[in-house]
Write an enzyme that holds these catalytic residues in place. Structure first.
Site, PDB file in Angstrom:
ATOM      1  N   ARG A  11      -4.152 -11.161 -44.768  1.00 48.11           N
ATOM      2  CA  ARG A  11      -2.814 -10.577 -44.574  1.00 48.11           C
ATOM      3  C   ARG A  11      -2.396 -10.498 -43.095  1.00 48.11           C
ATOM      4  NH1 ARG A  11      -2.517 -11.364 -49.310  1.00 48.11           N
ATOM      5  NH2 ARG A  11      -2.650  -9.872 -51.015  1.00 48.11           N
ATOM      6  N   LEU A  12      -3.039 -11.327 -42.260  1.00 48.90           N
ATOM      7  CA  LEU A  12      -2.709 -11.294 -40.828  1.00 48.90           C
ATOM      8  C   LEU A  12      -1.669 -12.374 -40.534  1.00 48.90           C
ATOM      9  CD1 LEU A  12      -6.347 -10.769 -39.488  1.00 48.90           C
ATOM     10  CD2 LEU A  12      -4.618  -9.054 -40.059  1.00 48.90           C
TER      11      LEU A  12
END
Ligand SMILES: Cc1cc2nc3c(=O)[nH]c(=O)nc-3n(C[C@H](O)[C@H](O)[C@H](O)COP(=O)(O)O)c2cc1C
Length: 200
Positions: free
Chosen positions: A178-179
Site C-alpha cells: 500500500r505504499l
C-alpha cells in the site's frame, strides 16, 4: 521510482498512460472513466462515460444534454473524472470546471457515429422514467422510419459534448504494501502547472 517522474507535463504523462492502456489487450474499454457530478446542494452522483477526445483544453465526452448528469452539470458546472486500469494498477483522477463543446465539434462527432446510434440519440430521453422496454423499442422503430430518407441524420439539439477543464490531475500507481506513488498536478492562474507528490 516509476514513470510518474518521466515528464513535468501532465498532458504528456496522460497520453503515455492512455497509450499504454490502449495497447494492453486485457483492457477492453481503456477510455472508460467514472464521471462524478453533484447537485447545487452538493448531492453527488457518478456513472461511467467514454473519453472521446483530449487535448490541452480538457477531456471530452458526449451525452444527452437533458440527462441527469447534464442537468447537474448545467446547474453546478464542476466535475470529477476517474480512470482505473486494473491490469496496470494505475488510476488517474481529474477535477475541474466543465463547459459544453462547440456545436461544430458536437456535429462533427455525431456525424462520425453509425446511423443506429444516431437514431438512438434522437429517441432516448436519457434518465427519464420508462414504462416498458417495448415502448422504447416502438419509439426507436418510429424514429428509424422517420429518418429513413434522411442522410445525413442531423444532430439533435439535446445531444452533444462536455469538456472537463482540469484544475487538478493526479496520477497514481500501485506499489507493494500500500505504499502507492501519487503525483498531483495543479493548474496555476497563468495556465502553467505545479506538481508535487502525495502520501499514499
Ligand atoms: C462502459 C460504459 C460506457 C458508457 N459511455 C457513455 C457515454 O459515453 N455517454 C453516456 O451518456 N453514457 C454512457 N454510459 C452510460 C452511463 O453510465 C449512464 O448510464 C447514462 O449516461 C445515464 O447517466 P445519468 O442518468 O446520470 O445522466 C456508459 C456506460 C458504460 C458502462
Amino acid at each position: 521510482m516509476t514513470d510518474l517522474f518521466a515528464t513535468d507535463n501532465p498532458w504528456e504523462l496522460f497520453e503515455q498512460w492512455m497509450t499504454l492502456a490502449k495497447s494492453t489487450a486485457s483492457i477492453s474499454e481503456p477510455t472508460a472513466m467514472t464521471l462524478a457530478t453533484a447537485t447545487p446542494q452538493g448531492a453527488p452522483s457518478a456513472r461511467v462515460v467514454l473519453l472521446k477526445d483530449v487535448d490541452e483544453r480538457g477531456f471530452v465526452f458526449y451525452t444527452n444534454y437533458e440527462s441527469r448528469k447534464s442537468r447537474e452539470l448545467a446547474e453546478n458546472p464542476q466535475a470529477a473524472l476517474c480512470f482505473y486500469w486494473m491490469p496496470l494498477d494505475r488510476q488517474v483522477r481529474i477535477r475541474g470546471r466543465v463547459e459544453q463543446v462547440s456545436a461544430e465539434i458536437s456535429d462533427e462527432y455525431f456525424a462520425s457515429r453509425g446511423r443506429e446510434k444516431q437514431v438512438g440519440a434522437w429517441t432516448s430521453k436519457q434518465s427519464c422514467p420508462l414504462e416498458t422496454r417495448e415502448q422504447f423499442e416502438q419509439e426507436l422503430h418510429a424514429m428509424t422510419l422517420k429518418f429513413e430518407d434522411t442522410d445525413p441524420i442531423p444532430r439533435p439539439a439535446h445531444w452533444g459534448g462536455w469538456r472537463v477543464v482540469p484544475q487538478e490531475i493526479e496520477f497514481w500507481i500501485q506499489q507493494p504494501y500500500r505504499l502507492h506513488e501519487r503525483r498531483v498536478f495543479t493548474r496555476e492562474p497563468d495556465g502553467g502547472w505545479v506538481s508535487g507528490m502525495l502520501y499514499p
